[in-house]
Design a protein around this motif. Structure first.
Motif: not given
Lengths: 782, 429
Positions: B248, B265-267, B271-272, B291-292, B294, B296, B298, B303-305
């Motif tokens: 997810d 890493i939550e969220n 999206q997926l 799916d957004d 993007k 990213k 890490w 892992v907050t940002e």
């Protein structure tokens, strides 16, 4: 010649005759009144030359009786001749009598003159004798006078000597009395004592070689020293009024105390006094809290105007007085005064600054402005003494103004956030069914109006700083930099920038991770707000600001309006794009879940459009309404006439099934791709998450694109049975029926749905499409 | 210096699965698995002749079903694993198996006769990774730099660690059922020829309660909010003891020794999450895409940002890959039909900016020229490749040539591209 004499003698008496003759002589008559006399005593040669001798002129020098007679006789009739003759006879008689009278008078006068001369001769003889007598007497008088003065001379000298001695003695008496007087006055009237001593001092100093004088001098010196001592003690120990202080120091100066030392004493005394005043002011301020502003200090007892008033009347007044008298007392040497005054002024400024810092709230700006104005005015007097302080004072005022402007900016921001909060609440508030809450346009108008109103109010407040009757408004800072840097840039531009940033913050901010995301309606609202700012509000605000705070030509560069507009537009674009993405994602999520969770293999023959599709259409309709409230319709691409009737999917009954079939024959496996690739060659590439335009159609198209593309990708991940494919077919047709109207280019919807259908066919184990009529029937049924 | 034009190869079928032949370090070779529901699926072995810009292909039949994922052994050129759909009338099951390709195809591009349709060769099944108890296989990962004995597969919400024996011809998974759900437990099953260790556990301790009903009855997977792993990567760092998985919107890291979650890493994405990759040179750096739209980056220690975010694609990003040698080069493929090559200098292992001593050596004229080229590059998109017409579901760097990569779109088009030369020389020099 006789005639001439007669003529001249009767000149005045015979005034009538020339007139009579003038009448007959015509042109040669009297031109000027003094003519005859002049003519008699010798006519100017020029005139003689000019006028030819007229022998007929009876008064003229060239009179010729013969010619005259001939002329008269030949010209005049008898009557006239007779009249002329009579007139001449009268004239001659008159002249004769006149001549006789004159002769007689002259003779009389001659006789009396002769008598007088004779008498004078006799008198002068008497006078000579008397004069001689007088001379003799005078000589006698002078001789006796000389004798008398010679006799008195000696006595006179003695008298003068005695007078001198007496004056001297009086002076001595005074001198002797000096110590006594001094002693008497020293206690009560030191000033008089000083005057007395000053008078005596020179004499005493001059005669100090005489023992008696020296004694006096010493004594008076001792007294004066004592006095000085007392004065100094007073200076040192007592708290004196500034006036007393000045007197005291003045006297000490007269006592020839060292000026250096005195000035120091003076300053320390003055310092103490001023310190006390500063302390009094400071007492009003809450104690400085080194730990920062952990606790909110209680509101100051008196308002700022009062504070400044007292500060300026007490402290500044005293300082001015003292500084003025220092200059008077110690001359132009201000080397010591300046740092002293500067230090005190700095402390005063610091105090005032602390007090100003207490003005946390927005309170009454006019009060602050008036307070600052008073401060500035009062300080001017001091500034003449202390030119260095001018900058500091101006800077202080400028800082306070700046600080106030900053505070207004923060207040504006808080206000805007509050408004936003209200809007959020209004959006989130549950609406009673059937009754619409306040519509988005109303909310937007309300928000925009209240923010603009607040901004205007703030500008009006800030304008007080530059009002004409405020003294410091004429400072170059307030004329130029304040208007531009503080107000225009620091307040207006900063606020607009902040607004755009805040708006963008809803997009870039924590929405993605954690914190609750902004509701889509808010995004839409903000997008419209930013767009409105770009279109009109920014230029309006800037014009307003420039009117109220005219920028100087040479002032620092300002942010041009277009740059701000561009910023606002970027923010609006970002917000709207985000809105599309959020709404698209919501719909897409729904579609994805519906595709992922269904068993496409084991599904039964479709009888209905799936509920999720209806939901999708409903949602998109709702979004359409929402966007329609704030954005214009936008342009659609021209539609073909049969657009709504166009069959969905390549499986439509209108097509020969064989046309699609080849792709599944093993003989030509490439055809499908060729077909689809050729199709794609002619259709534009569709960017799914692409920026949208500011109109409803574009926004809706964006959302629909995102949704349909998701459907496509999800279908590709599944394996479908025959009925699964048919269900997709039904769903697709349904979407086609209801969505085309929202999109700017119906072909986009069509193309994407075609791709969905094609992909579904690929992913189907048993691709038997449904009859198109059945599909239509199902869709129409709902 | 003109960049070489991309080389395009078309497959007859739709395809999603692409992998480089990991064990091959000389020849540029990619494997593509096709997806067709009605015909025998194929694995295309594509050799690329860099000198002549020619593609040679060999086709292997993969008759068991359409291929969703393919991966090759890092040790043996001939061994590969596929995840494929086994379709019956009412059910689709994704299984996984390990295969060996015919010896002659392992290395070298034999000019196969062009009548591939008649003369295709078949794969030899080494072992079947039995997943009947665990759900659909999402992917198979080989232990990086390992000896090709250990693989991990993701099946629904299970992570399965397999140990292959040299002589294995068949693999059967026989986990002993039972035990409590909230505990991580380890089972080992032994058969005559295959040793298989199975680690099976819940996704997180917190989510146990939610996942319980689905786990207890594996047939009822189709329900609300199932938790399935979508993708995973095996970290080449820490002695290959870490893997990262995506399910997810969450990315999780696991320790393969204890099989415990080490970070989460939550969220990670709105999206997926579609794919992950580890930075090959920086052990804590991880890239993810989803799916957004993007990509990213890490740092798994914090892992907050995300360290960096790229937003270049206009639709879902399906694939993200670090270059194996130059980790500033990031390749992404998306369903907007584009492949984007980005240069993420600022978070790469390369020193940011250039060292001075480089310049000291060269003479004036060269230096001048070099200065221009060697200005430190900013993070930027290097190139966007638009050769695809359909969604790109896979991009891979070649294992042999670090400057070459392949991308595969759904319509079966494989495009081989190179890093632009200017950039290549900039990185090398």
């Amino acid at each position: 010649m006789a005639a001439v004499t007669t003529g001249s003698g009767a000149g005045s008496g015979a005034a009538g005759s020339p007139e009579a003759t003038g009448g007959s002589t015509g042109g040669g008559g009297w031109r000027r009144p003094h003519g005859p006399l002049q003519r008699y005593y010798g006519p100017s040669t020029a005139e003689a030359a000019e006028a030819p001798p007229d022998p007929t002129d009876i008064n003229g020098p060239h009179f010729d009786p013969e010619v005259f007679m001939n002329k008269v006789r030949s010209e005049c009739p008898l009557g006239q001749l007779l009249a002329r003759e009579a007139a001449l006879g009268r004239e001659i008689r008159a002249l004769d009598s006149d001549m006789q009278t004159l002769l007689y008078e002259n003779y009389n006068k001659f006789i009396s003159a002769t008598d007088t001369i004779r008498k004078m001769k006799v008198d002068f003889r008497h006078m000579e004798a008397e004069m001689d007598d007088l001379a003799a007497n005078m000589a006698a008088i002078s001789a006796s006078s000389a004798r008398v003065s010679a006799a008195l001379q000696d006595r006179h000298r003695r008298g003068a000597q005695l007078a001198g001695v007496q004056a001297l003695l009086r002076k001595l008496q005074a001198l002797v009395e000096v110590p006594g007087r001094l002693r008497r006055w020293a206690g009560t009237e030191p000033a008089r004592a000083l005057r007395c001593h000053a008078r005596a001092r020179a004499v005493l100093r001059h005669y100090r070689h005489l023992p008696s004088f020296r004694a006096i001098e010493d004594e008076s010196h001792a007294i004066m020293a004592d006095l000085a001592q007392r004065l100094r003690t007073r200076l040192r120990e007592e708290t004196l009024d500034p006036k007393e202080l000045i007197e005291c120091v003045e006297m000490l100066l007269q006592l020839e105390e060292p000026a250096e030392e005195l000035s120091e004493e003076f300053l320390s005394q003055a310092g103490a006094r001023l310190e006390a005043e500063l302390a009094a002011l400071e007492a009003e301020l809450p104690a400085a809290d080194p730990s920062g502003t952990a606790t909110t200090p209680p509101p100051p007892a008196s308002d700022i105007l009062d504070f400044v008033d007292r500060g300026s009347s007490a402290f500044v007044g005293t300082l001015c007085q003292l500084a003025g008298s220092y200059r008077a007392l110690f001359g132009g040497d201000t080397g010591r005064l300046e740092p002293f005054a500067a230090a005190l002024a700095t402390r005063y400024f610091a105090l005032l600054e602390r007090r100003l810092a207490l003005e946390r709230g927005l309170g009454d700006t006019s009060l602050l402005v008036r307070a600052l104005d008073r401060f500035h005015r009062r300080l001017r007097a001091l500034l003449e003494l202390l030119p260095a302080g001018a900058d500091a004072a101006a800077a202080l005022v400028a800082r306070a103004a700046r600080e106030r402007v900053d505070r207004y900016l923060r207040a504006l921001q808080t206000f805007f956030l509050g408004c936003l909060g209200d809007v959020r609440q209004a959006l989130a508030a549950p609406r009673p069914p059937g009754k619409e809450g306040p519509g988005l346009p109303e909310l937007l108008a309300q928000l925009a109006a209240s923010v603009l109103g607040q901004l205007k109010a703030v500008l009006a407040y800030v304008q007080l700083f530059t009002a004409r009757d405020i003294a410091f408004a004429s400072l170059p800072y307030f004329k130029g930099e304040f208007c531009v840097t503080a107000v225009r840039e620091g307040l207006v531009v900063a606020f607009v920038r902040w607004l755009c940033r805040t708006a963008r913050g809803f997009v870039d901010g924590p929405a993605e991770r954690g914190a609750p995301a902004a509701p889509p309606a808010l995004l839409l609202l903000l997008a419209r707000l930013c767009l409105d700012y770009e279109n009109s509000t920014i230029s309006y605000i800037l014009t307003l600001t420039d009117e109220q705070f005219p920028p100087q030509d040479s002032g620092p560069a300002v942010t041009p309006g277009p740059a701000l507009c561009a910023e606002a537009r970027a923010a609006a674009q970002r917000l709207l794009d985000h809105y599309v993405q959020v709404q698209g994602a919501a719909v897409a999520q729904m579609l994805r879940k519906s595709v992922e969770t269904r068993d496409w293999l084991g599904t039964v023959e479709p009888r209905n459009v799936r509920a999720v599709m209806k939901r999708v259409v409903e949602d998109i309709t709702a979004i359409d309404v929402q966007v329609g409230q704030l954005f214009e319709e936008g342009v659609r691409r021209a539609q073909s006439s049969d657009s709504s009737r166009r069959a969905f999917s390549v499986y439509s009954s209108s097509r020969a099934p064989g046309r699609y079939a080849p792709s599944y024959t093993p003989s030509a496996p490439m055809d499908t791709h060729l077909l689809s690739n050729i199709q794609k060659l002619f259709s534009e590439r569709i960017d799914i998450f692409s920026p949208v335009e500011f109109n409803k159609v574009s926004v809706l198209t964006g959302i629909i694109k995102i949704s349909l593309k998701t459907l496509l990708e999800c279908v590709r991940l599944r394996t479908l049975g025959r009925f699964g494919l048919q269900q997709v077919q039904v769903d697709g047709h349904y979407l086609q029926l209801y969505l085309w109207r929202f999109a700017s280019d119906e072909r986009v919807v069509q193309g994407l749905l075609d791709e969905v259908a094609a992909s579904a066919a690929h992913r189907c184990l048993d691709p038997v499409p449904m009859e198109h009529s059945v599909v239509e029937l199902i869709c129409e049924r709902g | 210096m003109e960049d070489d034009a991309p080389v395009i190869y078309g497959l007859e079928f739709q395809a999603r699965a692409l992998t480089p032949q990991t064990a091959e370090t000389d020849a540029i070779r990619f494997l593509v698995g096709t997806q067709s529901l009605r015909y025998d699926n194929q694995i295309h072995i594509i050799d690329f002749d860099d000198e002549n810009n020619i593609i040679n292909k060999n086709v292997l039949l993969h008759q068991v079903g359409e291929i969703w994922h393919i991966s090759t052994s890092p040790a043996d050129k001939g061994i590969l694993a596929t995840c494929y759909n086994k379709t019956s009338d009412t059910k689709v099951m994704t299984c996984a198996a390990v295969w060996r390709m015919p010896k002659e195809l392992e290395s070298g591009s034999h000019e196969s006769p062009d009548d591939s349709s008649s003369n295709t060769q078949t794969l030899e099944l080494l072992c079947h990774l039995d997943n009947t108890a665990h759900g659909n296989m999402a992917c198979v990962m080989w232990e990086p730099m390992g000896d090709g004995k250990k693989i991990i597969s993701l099946a629904d919400n299970n992570i399965l660690l397999w140990d292959l024996q040299e002589s294995s011809t068949k693999a059967v998974l026989d986990p002993r059922e039972a035990q409590k759900m909230h505990k991580v437990w380890i089972e080992s099953a032994e058969e005559t020829t295959v040793n298989i260790s199975v680690y099976r556990f819940e996704v997180t301790c917190q989510q146990i309660v939610r996942t319980l009903p689905q786990l207890s009855s594996s047939t009822a997977l189709e329900g609300k909010g199932q938790l399935k792993f979508t993708s995973g990567r095996w970290s080449p760092h820490h002695n290959c003891t870490q893997i990262a998985t995506a399910n997810d919107t969450t990315v999780r890291g696991w320790d393969t020794r204890s099989m415990r979650q080490i970070y989460c890493i939550e969220n990670a994405h709105g999206q997926l999450v579609r794919d992950l990759d580890f930075n090959p040179n920086k052990q804590y750096y991880l890239a993810s895409c989803g799916d957004d739209c993007k990509v990213k980056f890490w740092d798994t220690r914090n892992v907050t940002e995300p360290v960096k975010t790229l937003e270049e694609h206009s639709h879902w990003v399906w694939n993200v890959r670090y270059n194996h040698s130059h980790d500033q080069l990031i390749l992404t493929g998306s369903s907007d039909s584009r492949v984007i090559l980005s240069n993420m200098v600022s978070i790469s292992s390369e020193p940011f900016g250039h060292m001075v001593d480089d310049d000291e050596l060269s003479d004036q004229e060269d230096q001048h020229q070099e200065d221009k080229i060697k200005e430190p590059l900013q993070d930027s998109v290097i190139a966007t490749y638009e050769e695809h017409e359909d969604s790109v579901y896979a991009v891979e760097w070649s294992s042999a040539d670090p400057w070459l990569f392949a991308s595969l779109s759904y319509d079966g088009r494989l495009v081989i591209n190179r890093v632009p030369r200017a950039l290549k020389y900039h990185i090398l020099l």
